[in-house]
Design a protein around this motif. Sequence first.
Motif, PDB file in Angstrom:
ATOM      1  N   LYS A  29       0.715  -1.224  -0.427  1.00 15.26           N
ATOM      2  CA  LYS A  29       0.056  -0.334  -0.080  1.00 15.26           C
ATOM      3  C   LYS A  29       1.268   1.355   0.154  1.00 15.26           C
ATOM      4  O   LYS A  29       0.489   2.035  -1.517  1.00 15.26           O
ATOM      5  CB  LYS A  29      -0.888   0.037   0.974  1.00 15.26           C
ATOM      6  CG  LYS A  29      -1.831   1.120   1.302  1.00 15.26           C
ATOM      7  CD  LYS A  29      -3.043   1.126   2.832  1.00 15.26           C
ATOM      8  CE  LYS A  29      -3.459   2.671   2.577  1.00 15.26           C
ATOM      9  NZ  LYS A  29      -4.863   2.119   3.722  1.00 15.26           N
ATOM     10  N   GLN A  30       1.633   1.178   0.836  1.00 14.19           N
ATOM     11  CA  GLN A  30       3.250   2.264   0.840  1.00 14.19           C
ATOM     12  C   GLN A  30       3.606   2.356  -0.459  1.00 14.19           C
ATOM     13  O   GLN A  30       3.471   3.589  -0.831  1.00 14.19           O
ATOM     14  CB  GLN A  30       3.838   2.748   2.443  1.00 14.19           C
ATOM     15  CG  GLN A  30       3.116   2.202   3.573  1.00 14.19           C
ATOM     16  CD  GLN A  30       3.813   1.918   4.560  1.00 14.19           C
ATOM     17  OE1 GLN A  30       5.325   1.218   4.430  1.00 14.19           O
ATOM     18  NE2 GLN A  30       3.535   1.003   5.568  1.00 14.19           N
ATOM     19  N   TRP A  33       1.831   4.298  -3.099  1.00 16.89           N
ATOM     20  CA  TRP A  33       1.482   5.177  -2.823  1.00 16.89           C
ATOM     21  C   TRP A  33       2.193   6.042  -3.072  1.00 16.89           C
ATOM     22  O   TRP A  33       2.516   7.377  -3.452  1.00 16.89           O
ATOM     23  CB  TRP A  33       1.071   5.755  -1.403  1.00 16.89           C
ATOM     24  CG  TRP A  33       0.824   7.473  -0.672  1.00 16.89           C
ATOM     25  CD1 TRP A  33      -0.321   8.277  -0.950  1.00 16.89           C
ATOM     26  CD2 TRP A  33       1.574   8.329  -0.649  1.00 16.89           C
ATOM     27  NE1 TRP A  33       0.369   9.299  -0.832  1.00 16.89           N
ATOM     28  CE2 TRP A  33       1.088   9.208  -0.709  1.00 16.89           C
ATOM     29  CE3 TRP A  33       3.153   8.045  -0.324  1.00 16.89           C
ATOM     30  CZ2 TRP A  33       1.755  10.956  -0.396  1.00 16.89           C
ATOM     31  CZ3 TRP A  33       3.874   9.537  -0.141  1.00 16.89           C
ATOM     32  CH2 TRP A  33       3.435  10.311   0.235  1.00 16.89           C
ATOM     33  N   CYS A  34       4.024   5.619  -3.135  1.00 18.64           N
ATOM     34  CA  CYS A  34       5.076   6.084  -3.571  1.00 18.64           C
ATOM     35  C   CYS A  34       5.110   5.955  -4.933  1.00 18.64           C
ATOM     36  O   CYS A  34       6.362   6.725  -5.626  1.00 18.64           O
ATOM     37  CB  CYS A  34       6.253   5.392  -2.624  1.00 18.64           C
ATOM     38  SG  CYS A  34       6.599   6.085  -0.795  1.00 18.64           S
ATOM     39  N   ARG A 112      12.918   4.159   3.988  1.00 13.05           N
ATOM     40  CA  ARG A 112      11.760   3.242   4.753  1.00 13.05           C
ATOM     41  C   ARG A 112      12.190   3.173   6.494  1.00 13.05           C
ATOM     42  O   ARG A 112      13.338   1.702   6.227  1.00 13.05           O
ATOM     43  CB  ARG A 112      10.895   2.032   4.180  1.00 13.05           C
ATOM     44  CG  ARG A 112       9.850   2.051   5.165  1.00 13.05           C
ATOM     45  CD  ARG A 112       8.402   1.026   4.712  1.00 13.05           C
ATOM     46  NE  ARG A 112       7.900   0.511   5.568  1.00 13.05           N
ATOM     47  CZ  ARG A 112       7.469  -0.510   5.882  1.00 13.05           C
ATOM     48  NH1 ARG A 112       7.972  -1.393   6.277  1.00 13.05           N
ATOM     49  NH2 ARG A 112       6.031  -1.602   6.612  1.00 13.05           N
ATOM     50  N   CYS A 140      11.384   9.255  -1.868  1.00 11.70           N
ATOM     51  CA  CYS A 140      10.514   8.575  -0.665  1.00 11.70           C
ATOM     52  C   CYS A 140      11.381   8.550   0.246  1.00 11.70           C
ATOM     53  O   CYS A 140      11.213   7.606   0.141  1.00 11.70           O
ATOM     54  CB  CYS A 140       9.497   7.759  -1.429  1.00 11.70           C
ATOM     55  SG  CYS A 140       8.611   7.306  -3.235  1.00 11.70           S
ATOM     56  N   ILE A 142      10.129   7.616   4.349  1.00 10.80           N
ATOM     57  CA  ILE A 142       8.687   6.944   4.885  1.00 10.80           C
ATOM     58  C   ILE A 142       9.388   7.006   6.250  1.00 10.80           C
ATOM     59  O   ILE A 142      10.309   5.658   6.652  1.00 10.80           O
ATOM     60  CB  ILE A 142       8.254   5.713   4.939  1.00 10.80           C
ATOM     61  CG1 ILE A 142       7.958   6.104   3.132  1.00 10.80           C
ATOM     62  CG2 ILE A 142       6.730   5.447   5.594  1.00 10.80           C
ATOM     63  CD1 ILE A 142       7.881   4.494   2.540  1.00 10.80           C
ATOM     64  N   HIS A 202       0.664   3.166  11.702  1.00 12.14           N
ATOM     65  CA  HIS A 202       1.514   1.890  11.532  1.00 12.14           C
ATOM     66  C   HIS A 202       1.431   1.305  12.360  1.00 12.14           C
ATOM     67  O   HIS A 202       0.745   0.069  12.380  1.00 12.14           O
ATOM     68  CB  HIS A 202       3.088   2.684  11.311  1.00 12.14           C
ATOM     69  CG  HIS A 202       4.231   1.677  12.231  1.00 12.14           C
ATOM     70  ND1 HIS A 202       4.073   0.326  10.525  1.00 12.14           N
ATOM     71  CD2 HIS A 202       4.607   1.219  12.601  1.00 12.14           C
ATOM     72  CE1 HIS A 202       5.181   0.039  11.021  1.00 12.14           C
ATOM     73  NE2 HIS A 202       5.362  -0.228  12.114  1.00 12.14           N
ATOM     74  N   LEU A 263       4.528   9.461   5.175  1.00  9.68           N
ATOM     75  CA  LEU A 263       5.665   9.132   4.730  1.00  9.68           C
ATOM     76  C   LEU A 263       5.010  10.937   3.374  1.00  9.68           C
ATOM     77  O   LEU A 263       4.299  11.430   3.246  1.00  9.68           O
ATOM     78  CB  LEU A 263       4.144   8.342   3.236  1.00  9.68           C
ATOM     79  CG  LEU A 263       3.827   7.278   3.800  1.00  9.68           C
ATOM     80  CD1 LEU A 263       2.960   6.596   5.004  1.00  9.68           C
ATOM     81  CD2 LEU A 263       3.300   5.904   2.740  1.00  9.68           C
TER      82      LEU A 263
END
Length: 275
Positions: A29-30, A33-34, A112, A140, A142, A202, A263
């Motif tokens: 999912k993350q 989005w990125c 991340r 990106c 995170i 999270h 994010l």
Amino acid sequence: MKQTQAYLMESNEEAFRLELKTDVEAVRKQALWCGVKAGLRVLDLGCGPGKTTEILHSMVSPAGSVVGADYSAERIAYAQEHHGGKPGIEFVQCDLTKPIEGLGLFDVIWVRFVLEYFRKESPEIVKRLRTLLKPGGYLCLIDLDNNCLGHYEMPEPMNTLLPKLMSCIDEEFNFDTYAGRKLYSYLYDQNYENIQVELMAHHLIYGEARQSDVFNWLKKLEIGTGKMHSFFKEYPGGAETFLEDFRKFFLNPRRFTYTPLILCKGMRPYDEGVS
């Protein structure tokens, strides 16, 4: 390669902890989005044991590729053994506090749960990553915010001590409890374009906790208290009692725990060209 500072969470079980706590669907999912998608070349910076790198690889295959990079030789060896050996996935050892060379350019750089371990160096790390990004590519970032502090209803004196503990860890280990809220400014200050920000949960734990969450939280506290043992001399019963008190709190289904995940992504301008 010698690391520039001690990794706060280092232990014999760290690869296992990182693998266990990685939620595949949350990572996907993350990554969506990125902007991670088939055909892209992605850098997973601070890849740890490689599980996240493999997830990203599954999203860019078959035409894309992923490079997982980490300073830890042990983590890279683990990643190669458990997640390597497939076309389009590579693991390399590097020190992200120094210029990274020889990797080429990427469409997406994924950072991340990394900058929280480099409170002082984070702005320079972000600045240097620009040279690894294609014009029009996205960086990106995170990270967590208010890390380890979102608990209710934590009894005294644990409720008073935990914020002081995190502040002490920040100072002693260059950790950043509030890394997430700083990510936007890192991209803004480097003149990235089309900056976007998203907020997700999270940790969102209530009722009976999953065994993976129990292991993750108790292991984090075990390692942290072990490295800060003298800090607990004023806590009734010392570090061991603190750990037991937290365990009882965390196993109580009345407990509510959350951690915000922030994010941020920004595009390297097209008109910069490649230096």
